[in-house]
Design an enzyme around this catalytic site. Structure first.
Site, short mmCIF file in Angstrom:
data_model
loop_
_atom_site.label_atom_id
_atom_site.label_comp_id
_atom_site.label_asym_id
_atom_site.label_seq_id
_atom_site.Cartn_x
_atom_site.Cartn_y
_atom_site.Cartn_z
N GLY A 127 0.82 -1.19 0.00
CA GLY A 127 0.00 0.00 0.00
C GLY A 127 0.86 1.25 0.00
CB CYS A 128 0.14 4.73 -1.00
SG CYS A 128 -1.53 4.85 -0.32
CE1 TYR A 129 -1.30 7.98 4.33
CE2 TYR A 129 -3.16 6.53 3.92
CZ TYR A 129 -2.65 7.81 4.09
OH TYR A 129 -3.49 8.89 4.03
#
Lengths: 345, 345, 345, 345
Positions: C148-150
């Site tokens: 995921g981006c986070y």
């Protein structure tokens, strides 16, 4: 103290009307309606109202009309005329922010909005409330049709020149720009943040519904026929509107005379200000206020000029002018509840 | 009617003070100063004031102090203390929006602001005006030091939990975010539009001048010692500030008790609102208003919580709280001139 | 030349994958699918592709799998696993940008995503593709789960310190901020321009689905157990993500040692850059690129530090890392097709 | 491989040139100059280049001209002509991004830019590089004057109609809008974030320096004389430019003929795309790319039309077209190094 209902309080113009009524010294917010969100706490619909004491959000048929003096109708067109017809005899004054009573000609309405006008008799009585031009007729009016945002912005810029025969009714080009709130409170991909920020575009070129309204109002207030060329744009900002009006001066009219004509027309205006020579209006300076700022400039070609006006589309372009119009119907000072300057920066 | 001067009216906090004073029912704007722009029309400095009738913009020594009751000092730190010392005996009340009288300890001031404090005797008399906590002391105060924007936002979020011993003074982390107006009105490349828009960053990590002020105020109002970890960020928005406070609950304290403690503390507050469970504050809902909205949440680790508060850095974070504090010095309703809700959208 | 299909090309990560594949020297875009928009010209879905020669947008079952080497799955979670299971034996390599194969534990997946994982056997074979940490395992991999981006942004900031035992696994607080494109291409009121611009907010406090993924990856790559406290925020910008990681140094570790550890870890990294002392990362400097910039700072409390990292959520946070991972599966230079720097300003 | 120097690499057009040259398959960045920042690491000037291997930033007289084939001059006007005259005999090709060689008539230059042109003999040899119209002349050219951003955007929209005598040279009104990067990298209050965001304005009405350049190029490429009415606006976005051209159709020309004329003119163009009927160009779709998108629409008045074109002011409007022009001087494919599509969203 007059008691107001805001009809359609769940949209942006509704919320702006509520915000302004709460700050108005002679208006009490007595009721609010919202078809699909009735029963909700208004602070859950617009969280900027958290902590405020407000009437409940109800359906239309729950309003106690005996306690209402004025209805501000912030409804979609179509729904607005139906509702206004229904409540017409139950309130003293109706200020309509929708498009339903702006066009005097029901045929033009039908053509422009794609549905018939069902209440032609009410059209005869309505006042088209461009406040600075309709003030004399607004005193005691029962039904006021508030102009669209683009017409308000454009007409403040064009009417003095046309009234005073300083500019030609031929060849008027309005290149207009609006912030995104003008599109209303909707879940639409075209107005999603990522599709709207950091970029700009024209839209509805040559076909926008506000163009015939501008022609109509020019005829009503300046007595000349026009076919304005009108191109709106969507800009990545919240509130704010510019009308950049490209016009031709009439023969032998100088730019100085044009400027003098505008300064004279608005010298006593509380809300419309002609900026000094060389100053160019910016939308951010009228944000959140009912003000309109106008600048006047020569263009490169002989006898051509550019007249620029800026407003906040939700305030002078909608709910602010609605309050201003109600003030005028009551014979009050038109600035009641509207004295705030733009929130800058 | 009290008569006010705004000192340093050419900056953003000055302009916000002018805007709010114009809307205040018991204040008249009697004078405005701006060192380098004295003699200019205020509408040329801030064009949102076009068309308003305002006093001239003068130098400090042109102010007729006999006609002034209260001075709102919107000056840079350093300049503020010099000016306040000079006018101290000539006005009834001074509301200082600068950093000069915030820190009670002149040594800490010197260390934090890189210059000595030259008016230590005035420091003894000043009241640190976090309105919701200092209200009792503000009545009749002569010199009020308005808190910084970050301290205001952070303290409203932290103090109830610390006062009531619901959260630990250890391990407090404030991850704060501000709009760009917090940097003031300056021609600086770092705050140019193209360098600031559509992106975000932290700044002054571990070194921001507001951190010791937060520790001091926690000690003053909650009686505990802290070394808060404080990281501010610059966001691409104009007004608005968030303090995301990461805290540890004291043993046996539940999130429900934490929430109840906050709701109790602010239940009669005109400006600070604890949002219902599950609602997360957004800066845009307090834009242009003196409001503060607070949300309370459990985090993933045991006994950890997040308390979020939002304000408008120019209003509750500066000029709005200044007016609120002046209202309190006069024993007036603290909401006078500040009753407007956030301008949303 | 390898032939790629982009599955789910009508979303933002799909469009970013298409943009990057078109610029890749060893990849040909052979097919694109989009369930509801099959049959449309891709330039009508994303007008930035006007004038490009592209394969038609089809339904999944219209893809000629004999001509496909690699599938980039840009589908919603749930749909992704179904599709991947269906095509698993028909392509050489699958790069999944969804959440479906990120969590190794199907129970945790079920709890986090609210639906069972139906293809547990595939989970065993997948590689979790945080490129800088999984590079050795990616060579020849068939199924890559892109983080995921986070998690990508947070892990690049946290892993060197944890690997090298410079920072404590206890008390890690990640205060993260994302641009709006992270929410995907949806017509949702919460992400409408007027509801999202010029303001900021936290969301999903303590409950975001990426938090357990971060804990899992820390365990996989650094061998320690954590319960990170994770609070994401939504900022008014398009692309860009910050992870502000508040950490505690292990006993006797200095900030200089921390910095040295990070510089050592990333000294040969093509995409992750540790900025010189005193420089603070800004999201705008990595916009549109696969880069990650990291800054390291002392905080005020003893032994506390702040590690900040920034990425473009659609590139290094999604489609860029997907390409990087595919390059690594092929044994190619990881920068193929990704050598562009950030588009600033 | 050709070796390039970027002169004036510390401004936005310089940085964009560097970014594009790094991605160009036949260009090596051999040197960079910046008067006031010579000696600094380029990544400290533009942090998006962190981690890139780049030549040092030097003063002009430190450049080893024996190793340079082409100079991209990204200097302010005035400084550009001085520098170009100095290096004229030392490089094979000079691509000038400034205004200094755009106007063929030195008198017009002097009047427009307020200083004499000191190198009139060079003016005779320069090619005005509007790539789509000058391609035949660019082959082998030594000195190319790249058009201004507004002229590029406007001319792509106007020239096909004028060349083919579909639109009248009389009454052309260009209402143009630009992002803020067009103002360059400067610390100026007028372009500070808080003064520029969330609002819009016109500027330089009737007096912008690009207007005579547009007239000149129309004469050069379409053989007709014009006095275009030109009003630029500043919008709250970084990159992007719109020219909304309000034009009159020649007698008996239909909108369908107008559209057909444009589609024919650009049907083989790599960068200029006429959008299908009904589609309106948006600046965000060309962001970061060398593309230009054009839309063609009828307006309300008889024989009136609106032609809208959008570009990225830093790419097709400046550094991208500079690369395109250099490609054409070398007889290379004009898309070398420029094949990327717009970075959307």
């Amino acid at each position: 103290m007059k008691h107001a209902v805001v009809l359609g309080a769940s949209g942006y113009t509704g919320a702006e009307a509520v915000r302004l009524i709460l700050a108005h010294p002679k208006l009490t917010l007595a009721a609010m309606t919202a078809h699909s969100r009735a029963g909700e706490d208004y602070a859950d619909v617009f969280r900027n109202f958290a902590g405020q004491s407000l009437p409940p959000l109800t359906k239309l048929d729950e309003v106690d009309w005996d306690k209402i003096d004025v209805a501000f109708a912030c409804l979609p067109h179509g729904a607005s005329q139906d509702t206004i017809a229904e409540i017409y005899d139950r309130v003293e004054t109706i200020i309509d922010l929708s498009a339903d009573f702006r066009l005097a000609d029901p045929e033009l309405y039908a053509k422009t909005y794609g549905r018939p006008h069902d209440f032609k008799e009410l059209l005869n009585d309505r006042i088209y409330g461009l406040s600075e031009y309709a003030a004399d007729n607004l005193r005691g009016a029962k039904l006021v049709a508030c102009p669209g945002c683009y017409p308000t912005c454009s007409l403040e810029a064009l009417l003095p020149g046309l009234e005073k025969k300083l500019i030609s009714p031929d060849g008027i080009i309005i290149d207009a720009k609006s912030g995104v709130t003008g599109a209303g409170r909707k879940a639409t991909l075209a107005f999603a943040y990522s599709e709207t920020t950091d970029g700009a575009q024209a839209y509805a070129i040559g076909t926008h519904r506000h163009a015939p309204e501008i022609d109509q109002a020019i005829h009503e207030f300046a007595g000349v026929k026009t076919t304005v060329r009108f191109t709106p744009h969507l800009l990545p900002m919240n509130r704010g509107m510019i009308a950049t009006c490209h016009v031709n001066l009439n023969p032998d009219v100088t730019l100085g005379q044009l400027r003098a004509g505008y300064e004279d027309r608005y010298k006593r205006s509380a809300f419309v200000h002609v900026l000094p020579e060389g100053q160019i209006p910016q939308t951010r300076h009228v944000r959140g206020s009912n003000h309109c700022q106008i600048g006047i400039f020569a263009d490169r070609a002989p006898n051509s000029a550019v007249i620029v006006s800026v407003i906040d589309n939700l305030t002078k372009g909608s709910s602010g002018q609605a309050i201003q119009n109600y003030n005028l119907t009551q014979g009050w000072d038109e600035t009641l509840g509207l004295s705030g300057v733009g929130v800058f920066p």
